[in-house]
Design an enzyme around this catalytic site. Structure first.
Site, short mmCIF file in Angstrom:
data_model
loop_
_atom_site.label_atom_id
_atom_site.label_comp_id
_atom_site.label_asym_id
_atom_site.label_seq_id
_atom_site.Cartn_x
_atom_site.Cartn_y
_atom_site.Cartn_z
N ASP A 198 -65.85 -29.92 -81.18
CA ASP A 198 -66.02 -31.11 -82.00
C ASP A 198 -65.77 -30.64 -83.43
O ASP A 198 -65.85 -29.44 -83.73
CB ASP A 198 -67.42 -31.73 -81.85
CG ASP A 198 -67.41 -33.19 -82.32
OD1 ASP A 198 -66.49 -33.57 -83.09
OD2 ASP A 198 -68.31 -33.96 -81.95
N TRP A 199 -65.46 -31.56 -84.31
CA TRP A 199 -64.96 -31.19 -85.63
C TRP A 199 -66.03 -30.41 -86.43
O TRP A 199 -67.01 -30.98 -86.89
CB TRP A 199 -64.48 -32.43 -86.37
CG TRP A 199 -63.02 -32.74 -86.16
CD1 TRP A 199 -62.11 -33.04 -87.14
CD2 TRP A 199 -62.27 -32.76 -84.94
NE1 TRP A 199 -60.86 -33.23 -86.60
CE2 TRP A 199 -60.92 -33.06 -85.25
CE3 TRP A 199 -62.58 -32.51 -83.61
CZ2 TRP A 199 -59.91 -33.14 -84.30
CZ3 TRP A 199 -61.55 -32.59 -82.65
CH2 TRP A 199 -60.26 -32.90 -83.00
#
Ligand code: BGC
Length: 733
Positions: free
Chosen positions: A265-266
């Site tokens: 995930d970012w």
């Protein structure tokens, strides 16, 4: 003569072509098996090039190998539509003028259709939009289990049941990937709340992990064959999910034999060595101000960029480690960006809007209709009051990364106006919230008293009221990054509904949300519809159901509890939710959703699997093909279903199983099969369903195996988890 010349020329051309073909390196020759191409490309790459593949080069793209003509990967959110273009190096919108998409219904609505065919339609259409927009990886679908109604992102997921979400996610993935676009299943794993999502450490038993939280991910990988998966932000048993040996190496890549890429995930990576050794393949989104103020490319400082290269060069991490990652990434590139057979795709077409509308219509759930106000017969009414902010508010905006810029969004007010005529419909806002913004709760700019008074006045003068409320996509509502602060409806809706109920008896309540909520007004309400977030065609879909053009057939994909403390996750104090800011213990264990409510004998407002229709169905008695089964057999179940009402309709028949005497705690019942059946008025059909005996197993914490205790099991056919029609017992040897 001319003909002979042409013939000779064509022979020369063909041989030049053949030569060119045979001169192609194996990795560029798409007639070769993908594994040979991966091997060949890898053998031609330098260590630096292999490392480069493992990180972002912009907010939503990762590196290719330019020297070899291997392209970069382009990614986009999210599960409900292809997000607008984002700037190269910041979260800002790029403001392109050609990136307007179709907004599809939120995934809770898809789950509420209980129709895997809808999942496939959805996946195919969103995949076509991603393809047209030149995306290689679509960041969705989300399959985190609905554990608490406060979770800000439940609307992006498929509900509380592992079986339902598994069945619904597989065709969605297949539909996307038919377009040469990878699905990226998220958020793996145990990201069941937004509060403290960046660091909360989840402790959960093996049994709950395998029985409740992993099955939809497993189905996505082993049956859907998803090409990528997104690691979540939270920690699992002390280690970040993107650097987690158990969930990534052992379960995902080991047990499930996943051959695709794990993408962070970012900003989900935290340590080079942990990420490198524990299963991460591509690092995205780690904070960067990119090219603007650094002398070096900031992406080179990512954990899996130069720091990784350094450890590989020093021998601290073996080169085989990057070879494995690069192979997975090359495989993903060959499957997507370099897939010569992929179709062209299409964007925001009428066909896609029809897909959106069909799914939205099938997902709408009729919860209460005791006064038979629905379907609305407009000839009976001179004035129809439409009240509530959600009748006009854009509900595809906000919510976090699933935000969309749709080509159109039909509001409920517009849908109803088209359906019943502008002369009949009068609108009052009734309540109002602040503007959407990602991590800020904006105050409402409206005078709440004035809005309420206007609405009550309109209601008192109208023949019927259709109220549109629920949640919206503001922070602390149905939105990423934080959770709801309470179970109640926001913006003074409860008080408003109570006042409307005093002045008009004909009130149709339509709630748009991706979550359950308290209903203090329920006893006084005759008519209630759960309308979700329907995307571009939301207003048309709602108008079709309210007017009876479409008979509602959605069923709840999660339980609506009466109060927050009725949920298992809220029954053990703050350590079970939201945690003590460091740790959180899933103390309700396997008893999530209806498994908790039924086992603890707590009556919900509306049970899992519930939904009414404008017609009625009669269930015949359930029977099985045999009385005794061995563990490797399949049970064949059948019963009749009859549409006993006056209109055509669809019923979702559900089969639940239970083992009353087991060696471990087992829920009162668990969903094991379902089917959405369309029947014309008066028609009946024999319903045949199958359940494998091995699917009656529980996960045995001690032996680390799925186990079926021999003995008696009860199977029932039901129209919701709480409405059992008949039962049959069988023996397992
Ligand atoms: C979200 C992901 C999303 C990513 C990229 C993260 O904040 O959790 O779901 O795909 O951002 O926008």
């Amino acid at each position: 003569m001319k003909k002979i010349k042409l013939f000779l020329l064509s022979i020369v051309l063909a041989s030049v072509q053949m030569n060119a073909q045979s001169l192609l390196p194996v990795y560029l020759d798409n007639s070769q098996p993908i594994e040979l191409r991966v091997k060949d490309a890898l053998s031609k790459m330098t260590l630096e090039e292999k490392v480069k593949l493992c990180t972002a080069q912009s907010k939503f793209s990762s590196h290719g190998v330019p020297r070899l003509g291997i392209p970069e990967l382009w990614m986009s959110d999210g599960p409900h539509g292809v997000r607008m273009e984002i700037l190269w190096d910041s979260w800002g919108h790029a403001d392109w003028t050609n990136d307007s998409c179709t907004a599809f219904p939120a995934l809770t609505c898809l789950a509420a259709t209980w129709n895997p065919e809808m999942s496939h339609l959805y996946g195919k259409a969103i995949g076509e939009e991603a393809r047209y927009r030149r995306k290689d990886v679509l960041l969705g679908p989300g399959v985190n289990i609905y554990r608490t109604p406060l979770n800000g992102r439940n609307f992006e997921y498929l509900g509380e049941d592992p079986y339902l979400s598994s069945k619904m996610v597989v065709p969605y993935i297949q539909g996307i990937q038919e377009n040469g676009v990878a699905a990226c299943v998220k958020h793996y794993a145990l990201n069941n709340q937004e509060k403290w999502r960046g660091h909360i450490n989840v402790e959960v038993s093996d049994r709950a992990l395998y029985e409740i939280y992993l099955p939809a991910f497993k189905a996505a990988i082993t049956e859907g064959k998803a090409w990528s998966i997104m690691g979540s932000y939270n920690k699992i048993r002390g280690t970040y999910a993107c650097e987690n040996d158990l969930t990534l190496n052992k379960i995902l890549k080991g047990e499930w034999k996943f051959d695709g890429c794990v993408i962070t995930d970012w900003g989900g990576a935290h340590n080079t060595k942990e990420a490198a050794l524990n299963g991460l393949d591509i690092e995205m989104g780690t904070g960067t101000d990119g090219f603007t103020s650094n002398s070096k490319n900031a992406y080179d400082n990512y954990y899996l960029a130069n720091p990784y290269l350094k450890l590989l060069k020093s021998g601290e991490i073996p080169v085989s480690n990057v070879d494995e990652k690069a192979s997975r990434i090359l495989r993903l590139i060959f499957r997507t960006a370099m897939n010569v057979n992929k179709p062209w795709g299409s964007l925001a077409t009428e066909e896609h809007h029809t897909v959106d509308r069909t799914i939205a219509e099938q997902g709408i759930v009729l919860l209460k209709n005791t006064a038979m106000l629905l379907p609305i017969d407009a000839t009976k009414y001179k004035t129809i009051a439409v009240i509530g902010e959600n009748a006009t508010r854009k509900l595809t905006e906000g919510g976090g990364s699933s935000e969309l810029k749709p080509k159109r969004e039909i509001s409920p007010l517009q849908g109803l106006t088209e359906k019943f005529g502008a002369n009949k419909i009068k609108y009052a806002m009734g309540y109002g919230s602040g503007a959407v913004s990602y991590d800020k709760v904006n105050k409402s700019p409206y005078d709440a008293d004035k809005l309420r008074k206007e609405a009550v006045e309109l209601a008192s003068k109208s023949d019927i009221v259709i109220f549109f409320g629920g949640l919206n996509k503001n922070t602390q509502q149905d939105s990423e990054g934080d959770d709801r602060r309470s179970y109640g409806l926001p913006f003074g809706q409860n008080e408003l509904i109570a006042e409307l109920q005093k002045v008009n008896k004909n009130i149709v309540l339509v709630m748009l949300s991706g979550n359950a909520y308290e209903m203090p007004w329920l006893n006084q309400a005759t008519t209630l519809v759960q309308g979700w977030y329907g995307g571009s065609e939301a207003g048309h879909a709602l108008a079709a159901v309210l007017s009876g053009e479409v008979n509602p057939s959605g069923k709840l994909p999660f339980t609506f509890g009466a109060k927050l403390n009725d949920y298992g996750s809220h029954s053990f104090g703050s350590i079970a939710y939201p945690g003590d800011s460091i740790n959180e213990i899933y103390k309700e264990d396997i008893l999530v959703g209806y498994r908790w409510f039924e086992t603890k004998k707590i009556k919900p407002l509306f049970p899992f699997g519930f939904g009414l229709s404008y017609t009625t169905f009669e269930y015949g008695k359930i029977s099985t093909d045999k009385k005794t089964y061995s563990p490797d057999e399949t049970m064949k179940i059948s019963f009749t279903l009859k549409n006993t009402g006056k209109v055509d309709g669809a019923e979702v028949v559900q089969i639940y199983a239970s083992q009353p005497k087991a060696s471990v705690v087992r829920p009162v019942k668990e969903l094991k099969a379902f089917k959405k059946v369309f029947l014309k008025a008066g028609d009946s059909q024999i319903i045949d369903l199958e359940i494998k005996v091995k699917d009656l197993a529980y996960y045995n914490d001690k032996t680390k195996n799925w186990t079926v205790d021999p003995g008696m099991f009860v199977l029932c056919n039901a129209s919701s988890s709480a409405d059992v029609k008949s039962k049959v017992s069988i023996q397992v040897k």
